[in-house]
Design an enzyme around this catalytic site. Sequence first.
Site, PDB file in Angstrom:
ATOM      1  N   LYS A  53     -67.702 -28.988  49.729  1.00 14.51           N
ATOM      2  CA  LYS A  53     -67.219 -28.200  48.590  1.00 14.51           C
ATOM      3  C   LYS A  53     -67.525 -28.975  47.313  1.00 14.51           C
ATOM      4  O   LYS A  53     -67.171 -30.153  47.191  1.00 14.51           O
ATOM      5  CB  LYS A  53     -65.708 -27.956  48.699  1.00 14.51           C
ATOM      6  CG  LYS A  53     -65.333 -27.040  49.854  1.00 14.51           C
ATOM      7  CD  LYS A  53     -63.835 -26.816  49.927  1.00 14.51           C
ATOM      8  CE  LYS A  53     -63.312 -26.021  48.756  1.00 14.51           C
ATOM      9  NZ  LYS A  53     -61.830 -25.874  48.808  1.00 14.51           N
TER      10      LYS A  53
HETATM   11  O1  G3P Z   1     -58.967 -24.124  48.124  1.00 11.07           O
HETATM   12  C1  G3P Z   1     -57.978 -24.219  47.129  1.00 11.07           C
HETATM   13  C2  G3P Z   1     -57.904 -23.019  46.290  1.00 11.07           C
HETATM   14  O2  G3P Z   1     -57.606 -21.985  47.166  1.00 11.07           O
HETATM   15  C3  G3P Z   1     -56.928 -23.177  45.159  1.00 11.07           C
HETATM   16  O3  G3P Z   1     -55.674 -22.695  45.524  1.00 11.07           O
HETATM   17  O4  G3P Z   1     -53.254 -22.347  45.323  1.00 11.07           O
HETATM   18  O5  G3P Z   1     -54.308 -24.315  44.227  1.00 11.07           O
HETATM   19  O6  G3P Z   1     -54.682 -22.036  43.330  1.00 11.07           O
HETATM   20  P1  G3P Z   1     -54.399 -22.860  44.534  1.00 11.07           P
END
Ligand code: G3P
Length: 222
Positions: free
Chosen positions: A86
Site C-alpha cells: 500500500k
Molecule cells: O485502510 C484504512 C482506511 O480504511 C482508513 O480508515 O477508519 O481510518 O478512516 P479510517
Amino acid sequence: MELIIDTADVQAIKEINELLTVTGVTTNPTIITKSNKEPEVVIKEIADVLDEDQLFFIQAVATDFDGIMKEAKEISQIRPKNMYVKIPVTRDGLKAIKECKKLGIHTLATAIYSADEAFLAAMNGAEYLAPYVNRMCNYGDGVQEVKDLIEMLKVNNLPSKIVAASFKNTYQAHELIKAGIQAETLPPDVIMNMVDHPGTKIAVGEFTMNWQKAYHRTTLFK
Ligand code: G3P
C-alpha cells in the site's frame, strides 16, 4: 465483489474468515499500532491465518521515494505470492507506484481523497485504488466521488480495481456494492453489522418457538 477485512485484529480475521468469503486483509500503520504488538509479530500472525490465495496488504511507512521502494521490496517478499504494497498517493508515492509497476511489485494506491488522485494512480499502474469513502464525506459526497471513479476507470479502459476503504456504516458499503464496486475493505464492526440483522434473530426465534409448541422438540425429525 471482493470482501476484504480492514484490521490487524487476528482473532477477528479468523472469525470472519470462517464465516464469510474473504479475499484478504488490509492494514495500515495506524491499524498495526492498534494491535499493541510489534509489527513483525502481528504481520506474521496475519500471514499465518491467511491461505496462500488470499491477499495481504501492508503499507509502506517511509514517505520518501527511496524509503518507499526499500519497504515495497521488503513487503513483497513476506509471502511467496499475493503480497500487496500500500502506497499513499503523495508525489513520492505516485513515483513509487510507477516504479513498482516496472519491477512487477503489486501495489495498492491508498489515502485517496478524490477520484482524480485515484485515476492518476491507476494510470501509473496501481492494481488497487483505495478511496477513503467516509473521510471523503468531510469534503463532499464521498460515495458519489467513488461512483465517478468507477465510471472514469470504465470509460478509459483502465484495469485497476477500486477497493473502497474507510467505512463507518453499512449504508456507505451498500451504496457502493449497488454501484458495482470491485472491492471493499471493511472494519470488522461494519462487517458484523451487515451480518447480524436483529430481524433475522427474531425470525429464527419464532420458528423454534412454533416448532417446539407443535412437536415438543427443536429438531426437524425425531
Ligand atoms: O485502510 C484504512 C482506511 O480504511 C482508513 O480508515 O477508519 O481510518 O478512516 P479510517
